[in-house]
Design an enzyme around this catalytic site. Structure first.
Site, mmCIF file in Angstrom:
data_model
loop_
_atom_site.group_PDB
_atom_site.id
_atom_site.type_symbol
_atom_site.label_atom_id
_atom_site.label_comp_id
_atom_site.label_asym_id
_atom_site.label_seq_id
_atom_site.Cartn_x
_atom_site.Cartn_y
_atom_site.Cartn_z
ATOM 1 C CG ASP A 190 -2.090 0.936 1.101
ATOM 2 O OD1 ASP A 190 -3.189 0.438 0.767
ATOM 3 O OD2 ASP A 190 -1.934 2.151 1.315
ATOM 4 C CG HIS A 192 -2.042 5.240 2.601
ATOM 5 N ND1 HIS A 192 -2.711 4.559 1.597
ATOM 6 C CD2 HIS A 192 -2.324 6.562 2.417
ATOM 7 C CE1 HIS A 192 -3.367 5.425 0.841
ATOM 8 N NE2 HIS A 192 -3.157 6.641 1.315
ATOM 9 C CB SER A 287 -5.822 8.802 1.676
ATOM 10 O OG SER A 287 -4.602 8.722 0.964
#
Length: 380
Positions: A190, A192, A287
């Protein structure tokens, strides 16, 4: 590409076309026209198209096959991802060059300085949460990928600009690097950070806020609970469309242990009412802040010991949510004392579509004549 790989690729391409032709013919032969139809209004063509799509899902099959070939032969995915070593995936935004990058970098620095000045008019302090690139934190897994020159010292440039403009920006890179021995601070598949990485960043930011400001009101206690660990397919796996035919080739999913933060029981009653009406911190960003999977918002509450308003948004970058917040009723009617602006470093040399805002207001905010920001990027 080696000669062997070229031959395999060509053979696979011919095989794919042959299979597609054979399957297409069987789909055509099996077609039965509707009992009532009209050639003039296109009903017959629509009927055939629906039958063809249902009986011949070649698009999905072809996507899977070509993705598998790119992945196996060339270690590549679709545009948007860079495939590293050991099952690690990276956003290609951390690597690709952009001829407009230096201009965008200067433009975004001007915007940040303009935001700082706008907040200062209202006696609001800005704290930058500069999120280091995943490739910078985990260079040991990038494989043969190499970042473009503009990304080489981007994090350091960003901090130098903040130091020059006297904007508080604690060093999250060092804090996250130090925590790597305790567990993953970024997800493998990912873009993040993990909840642990978000907590480390929140703790460092909260310490900087506490060192520089005294937030109004009594400290509040927040408690974070840990949920069970579950498999998690990161956002970067979307750029490797191997599912369902070649799902076994996919990098194994991450182990995501979600966290939830809530006010402790002591904050109920009068203290809770006070907290709801006296939010002195606003969080704006991407995000990294908006997605509850990382619990960054909750971790900030716990370490700040104060409530906050979260104005971060998914999929909008860091600049648009900030400009939107500056024009919001919340900002005008209930301004905070401190704004924490979460800003991933990879966005600094990227352009922004600000067409939804009044262009004269944006131009004033940017203060494009800022010689100091131009000097930093060498565009004098």
């Amino acid at each position: 590409m080696s000669k062997t790989a070229e031959k395999i690729y060509i053979a696979s391409f011919i095989t794919m076309l042959s299979l597609g032709f054979i399957t297409s013919m069987s789909g055509v032969i099996d077609y039965k026209q509707p009992k009532t139809y009209s050639v003039l209004d296109g009903n017959l063509a629509k009927s055939f198209e629906d039958h063809y799509d249902k009986e011949l899902p070649m698009k999905d099959i072809g996507t899977n096959v070509w993705a598998a070939l790119d992945f196996v032969l060339f270690n590549e995915g679709r545009q948007g991802v860079k495939i590293g070593a050991d099952g690690w995936l990276y956003s290609d935004e951390e690597f690709k060059p952009d001829p407009t990058g230096p201009h965008n970098l200067s433009d975004n620095l001007n915007t940040i300085e303009g935001v700082r000045n706008e907040l200062a008019k209202h006696n609001i302090k800005l704290v930058m949460a500069i999120v280091p690139a995943k490739a910078r934190l985990y260079p040991e897994h990038i494989g043969n990928n190499r970042a473009s020159p503009i990304h080489a010292d981007l994090y350091q440039q960003f901090h130098k600009a903040m130091d020059r403009d006297e904007i508080i920006a604690p060093d999250l890179l060092t804090a996250l690097e130090s925590a790597k021995s305790q567990g993953q601070v970024f997800l493998r598949t990912d873009t993040h950070w993990t909840p642990m990485g978000a907590d480390i960043a929140a703790k460092r930011l909260s310490a900087a806020v506490a060192h520089n400001f005294v937030l109004p009101g009594e400290p509040q206690k927040y408690v974070t609970s840990v949920d069970k660990t579950e498999p998690y397919h990161g956002d970067l796996t979307r750029f490797i469309p191997l599912d369902p035919l070649f799902e076994t080739l996919m990098p194994r999913p991450d182990d995501l242990q979600k966290r939830n933060t809530a006010a402790a029981s002591q904050t109920e009653g009068a203290d809770a009412l006070f907290a709801e009406n006296n939010i002195s911190v606003a969080l704006v960003g991407t995000s990294y802040s908006a997605n509850p999977n990382w619990n960054f918002e909750g971790a900030l509450r716990e370490h700040l010991q104060h409530d906050l308003g979260n104005y971060a948004e998914d999929g909008r970058g860091p600049v648009l949510p900030m400009l939107k917040y500056l024009q919001s009723d919340d900002f005008k009617n209930t301004p905070p004392q401190v704004v924490i602006w979460e800003f991933p470093e990879r966005y600094l040399p990227m352009p922004n579509d600000l067409s939804e805002f009044d262009q004269e207001w944006v131009a004033r905010l940017k203060d494009l004549g800022d010689e100091q920001n131009l000097a930093l990027t060498g565009n004098r």
